[in-house]
Design a protein around this motif. Structure first.
Motif, PDB file in Angstrom:
ATOM      1  N   LEU A  41      18.884  95.978  35.529  1.00 16.54           N
ATOM      2  CA  LEU A  41      17.696  96.358  36.288  1.00 16.54           C
ATOM      3  C   LEU A  41      16.868  95.163  36.724  1.00 16.54           C
ATOM      4  O   LEU A  41      15.831  95.329  37.361  1.00 16.54           O
ATOM      5  CB  LEU A  41      16.848  97.324  35.461  1.00 16.54           C
ATOM      6  CG  LEU A  41      17.550  98.633  35.087  1.00 16.54           C
ATOM      7  CD1 LEU A  41      16.606  99.563  34.342  1.00 16.54           C
ATOM      8  CD2 LEU A  41      18.105  99.338  36.326  1.00 16.54           C
ATOM      9  N   SER A  42      17.322  93.954  36.384  1.00 13.15           N
ATOM     10  CA  SER A  42      16.629  92.740  36.826  1.00 13.15           C
ATOM     11  C   SER A  42      17.315  92.086  38.020  1.00 13.15           C
ATOM     12  O   SER A  42      16.674  91.388  38.799  1.00 13.15           O
ATOM     13  CB  SER A  42      16.550  91.728  35.673  1.00 13.15           C
ATOM     14  OG  SER A  42      15.822  92.244  34.592  1.00 13.15           O
ATOM     15  N   ALA A  43      18.630  92.280  38.156  1.00 10.88           N
ATOM     16  CA  ALA A  43      19.386  91.653  39.245  1.00 10.88           C
ATOM     17  C   ALA A  43      19.314  92.540  40.483  1.00 10.88           C
ATOM     18  O   ALA A  43      20.295  93.153  40.899  1.00 10.88           O
ATOM     19  CB  ALA A  43      20.832  91.428  38.824  1.00 10.88           C
ATOM     20  N   THR A  44      18.139  92.649  41.074  1.00  6.19           N
ATOM     21  CA  THR A  44      17.912  93.594  42.163  1.00  6.19           C
ATOM     22  C   THR A  44      17.901  92.893  43.511  1.00  6.19           C
ATOM     23  O   THR A  44      17.906  91.675  43.609  1.00  6.19           O
ATOM     24  CB  THR A  44      16.588  94.334  41.960  1.00  6.19           C
ATOM     25  OG1 THR A  44      15.516  93.375  41.960  1.00  6.19           O
ATOM     26  CG2 THR A  44      16.576  95.072  40.637  1.00  6.19           C
ATOM     27  N   GLY A  45      17.849  93.713  44.565  1.00  2.49           N
ATOM     28  CA  GLY A  45      17.787  93.190  45.924  1.00  2.49           C
ATOM     29  C   GLY A  45      19.169  92.865  46.460  1.00  2.49           C
ATOM     30  O   GLY A  45      20.190  93.062  45.812  1.00  2.49           O
ATOM     31  N   GLY A  46      19.203  92.381  47.693  1.00  2.00           N
ATOM     32  CA  GLY A  46      20.462  91.993  48.286  1.00  2.00           C
ATOM     33  C   GLY A  46      20.869  92.893  49.428  1.00  2.00           C
ATOM     34  O   GLY A  46      20.221  93.891  49.730  1.00  2.00           O
ATOM     35  N   PRO A  47      21.980  92.553  50.094  1.00  2.00           N
ATOM     36  CA  PRO A  47      22.465  93.308  51.258  1.00  2.00           C
ATOM     37  C   PRO A  47      23.074  94.634  50.839  1.00  2.00           C
ATOM     38  O   PRO A  47      23.184  94.934  49.654  1.00  2.00           O
ATOM     39  CB  PRO A  47      23.521  92.364  51.845  1.00  2.00           C
ATOM     40  CG  PRO A  47      24.025  91.585  50.671  1.00  2.00           C
ATOM     41  CD  PRO A  47      22.834  91.397  49.776  1.00  2.00           C
ATOM     42  N   PRO A  48      23.497  95.448  51.817  1.00  2.00           N
ATOM     43  CA  PRO A  48      24.122  96.737  51.477  1.00  2.00           C
ATOM     44  C   PRO A  48      25.348  96.561  50.600  1.00  2.00           C
ATOM     45  O   PRO A  48      26.020  95.528  50.619  1.00  2.00           O
ATOM     46  CB  PRO A  48      24.493  97.311  52.847  1.00  2.00           C
ATOM     47  CG  PRO A  48      23.579  96.639  53.807  1.00  2.00           C
ATOM     48  CD  PRO A  48      23.365  95.251  53.261  1.00  2.00           C
ATOM     49  N   ALA A  49      25.636  97.597  49.821  1.00  3.73           N
ATOM     50  CA  ALA A  49      26.824  97.582  48.975  1.00  3.73           C
ATOM     51  C   ALA A  49      28.071  97.734  49.836  1.00  3.73           C
ATOM     52  O   ALA A  49      28.115  98.547  50.753  1.00  3.73           O
ATOM     53  CB  ALA A  49      26.745  98.721  47.962  1.00  3.73           C
ATOM     54  N   ALA A  50      29.084  96.926  49.553  1.00  3.56           N
ATOM     55  CA  ALA A  50      30.347  97.054  50.264  1.00  3.56           C
ATOM     56  C   ALA A  50      31.129  98.227  49.694  1.00  3.56           C
ATOM     57  O   ALA A  50      31.089  98.478  48.501  1.00  3.56           O
ATOM     58  CB  ALA A  50      31.163  95.775  50.126  1.00  3.56           C
ATOM     59  N   PRO A  51      31.864  98.960  50.538  1.00  3.50           N
ATOM     60  CA  PRO A  51      32.682 100.052  50.001  1.00  3.50           C
ATOM     61  C   PRO A  51      33.850  99.491  49.207  1.00  3.50           C
ATOM     62  O   PRO A  51      34.582  98.639  49.708  1.00  3.50           O
ATOM     63  CB  PRO A  51      33.165 100.782  51.259  1.00  3.50           C
ATOM     64  CG  PRO A  51      33.111  99.748  52.330  1.00  3.50           C
ATOM     65  CD  PRO A  51      31.982  98.829  51.996  1.00  3.50           C
ATOM     66  N   PRO A  52      34.054  99.906  47.965  1.00  3.11           N
ATOM     67  CA  PRO A  52      35.187  99.378  47.197  1.00  3.11           C
ATOM     68  C   PRO A  52      36.500  99.861  47.770  1.00  3.11           C
ATOM     69  O   PRO A  52      36.612 100.977  48.249  1.00  3.11           O
ATOM     70  CB  PRO A  52      34.955  99.934  45.790  1.00  3.11           C
ATOM     71  CG  PRO A  52      34.148 101.169  46.009  1.00  3.11           C
ATOM     72  CD  PRO A  52      33.293 100.897  47.212  1.00  3.11           C
ATOM     73  N   GLU A  53      37.498  99.006  47.721  1.00  6.83           N
ATOM     74  CA  GLU A  53      38.800  99.378  48.257  1.00  6.83           C
ATOM     75  C   GLU A  53      39.528 100.302  47.301  1.00  6.83           C
ATOM     76  O   GLU A  53      39.193 100.401  46.134  1.00  6.83           O
ATOM     77  CB  GLU A  53      39.636  98.114  48.503  1.00  6.83           C
ATOM     78  CG  GLU A  53      40.192  97.460  47.246  1.00  6.83           C
ATOM     79  CD  GLU A  53      39.159  96.621  46.508  1.00  6.83           C
ATOM     80  OE1 GLU A  53      39.517  95.986  45.518  1.00  6.83           O
ATOM     81  OE2 GLU A  53      37.988  96.620  46.924  1.00  6.83           O
ATOM     82  N   ALA A  54      40.555 100.996  47.804  1.00  2.00           N
ATOM     83  CA  ALA A  54      41.408 101.791  46.921  1.00  2.00           C
ATOM     84  C   ALA A  54      42.113 100.847  45.955  1.00  2.00           C
ATOM     85  O   ALA A  54      42.327  99.674  46.252  1.00  2.00           O
ATOM     86  CB  ALA A  54      42.417 102.577  47.751  1.00  2.00           C
TER      87      ALA A  54
END
Length: 451
Positions: free
Chosen positions: A214-227
């Protein structure tokens, strides 16, 4: 509390600014001062809570620790003063708040002056929440009364010790025929009011993991994980989009394809899960929590291939709103034949729960990314989808309604289900062409790394 605090991070107690009280408190309760003196002598503390800054799992936090030996960990005016000061100091230093709760409720010897401390505590918790700081609670034995109903139940993440008494009603004020099991940590977990039960020996590590996430917040959108893996021999899957609509449905329903748990295990270096909707329900088919990926935290809400219940939608909405408040991007994994539609689901508010999930995603200020990994069954799947940032795997489909149900509504024969699946245009490549999905995420062989 000493067993939780890292040796290198010495605990620094907040200096209490304690208000003067009349003899025997605001009510003049006979013997109250003497009782406080005995409690101080036996515990070595001057009040029922100790507040200060310490390190847990290498992370700094504002710690609030109840001393049950001091008048049953009860809350009085001076207790309220200390709790207010702790939250104010946490906000000033931008620290998460960790409350170690063991209390029997408000202090009778101070009457209503004690009870109104709950309002003060609730107000401070709300201010800390508005400041975007996480609040964690550890429920020890017992955690009852106003301490449970404010610092405990109002926390973002709630951990409980095994067998702990937890409930608004303490053991001496419950109905005579009350089931004692209902007031235990295990029951509170089963009914969606507690996130995890953690044995004492694992508590420092678990708290440290939560504080790290809960401290490592912020950043760009989450990438979709690959299969994650190649299909078993004979499976129709293989990375290429399906040729027909019914083939897409079969691939999505195949037992061999990766499920949510495999994606979570492969995508995150570590993760912790929350549990329950805080309204009495838990859906094992909806996994929600926070994971660490390449040094930053991503929240996740993942369907596991079952029909999603109202509790599942409410838990997902809770997750999205918490992540939004903390500034953490969200990844949703969609895989459900649809929302649960039995009588029990209707009684538990299926429509309202789905609406609330739609609203949580729509209102989110943080980026939300969706990967459809299996079945995309109607509105029960769409409720978790990010408008404009939804991706699909080659082993998935998405449809306004299941082909079998569509054929039944159209009064078609069973042998016409395959044709209906084609006409619904539910294949991954169809979804991209229709503008519903941004792209098809390819299937990678077992052991392959993320791009």
């Amino acid at each position: 509390m000493a067993e939780l605090v890292d040796d290198f991070g010495a605990f620094q107690e907040l200096a209490p600014d304690e208000r003067a009280q009349p003899v025997d408190g605001p009510l003049g309760w006979p013997g109250y001062d003497a009782a406080r003196a005995r409690a101080a002598e036996s515990t070595g503390e001057r009040e029922s809570v100790v507040c200060g800054v310490g390190h847990v799992g290498g992370r700094q936090a504002m710690l609030i620790a109840f001393e049950f030996g001091f008048l049953g960990g009860s809350l009085g005016e001076r207790t309220g003063d200390r709790l207010v000061a702790a939250h104010e100091a946490a906000r000033a230093a931008r620290l998460p708040v960790v409350s170690l709760i063991a209390t029997g409720g408000s202090r009778m010897q101070e009457g209503m002056r004690a009870l109104v401390q709950l309002q003060r505590v609730a107000a401070e918790s709300a201010r800390t929440r508005a400041a975007g700081l996480p609040q964690l609670a550890v429920l020890r034995d017992p955690a009852t009364g106003g301490g449970w109903a404010t610092l405990g139940a109002g926390a973002d993440v709630i951990l409980a010790c095994p067998g702990a008494q937890i409930g608004f009603a303490g053991s001496r004020v419950r109905p005579a025929d009350a089931d004692p099991v209902a007031y235990r940590a295990e029951s509170q977990l089963a009914t969606g009011h507690v996130d995890q039960i953690v044995p004492p020996e694992r508590l420092p590590a678990t708290l440290g993991a939560w504080l790290r996430l809960l401290s490592a917040t912020g950043g760009p959108p989450a990438a979709p994980p690959e299969a994650l893996r190649a299909p078993a021999d004979g499976s129709p899957t293989g990375g290429e989009p399906p040729r027909g609509g019914w083939s897409a449905v079969e691939r999505a329903r195949a037992a061999e394809r990766p499920r949510a748990g495999a994606y979570l295990d492969a995508h995150f270096e570590e993760y912790q899960e929350i549990s329950g909707d805080r309204c009495g329900g838990v859906d094992p088919g909806m996994r929600c929590g926070f994971g660490l990926r390449e040094g930053r935290t991503i929240a996740f809400a993942a369907q596991c291939g079952t029909a999603t219940t109202p509790a599942g939608f409410r838990t997902a909405a809770r997750l999205v709103r918490l992540a939004d408040r903390l500034g953490i991007p969200v990844l949703t994994l969609v895989d459900t034949p649809g929302a649960a539609n039995d009588a029990d689901a209707e009684r538990r508010g299926a429509g309202a729960a789905i609406a609330d999930c739609f609203a949580a995603v729509a209102e989110a200020r943080v980026p939300v990314t969706t990967l459809v990994v299996g079945e995309g069954g109607s509105g029960g799947a769409l409720a978790l989808c990010a408008p404009g940032d939804t991706w699909v795997t080659a082993d998935s489909y998405f449809s306004v309604i299941a082909p079998e149900l569509a054929a039944a509504i159209l009064k078609r024969r069973p042998e016409e289900v395959r044709r209906t699946a084609d006409e619904l245009r539910l294949r991954p490549q169809d979804l991209v062409e229709l503008g519903v999905a941004r792209g098809v995420v390819p299937t990678h062989a077992r052991g392959s790394q993320s791009p």
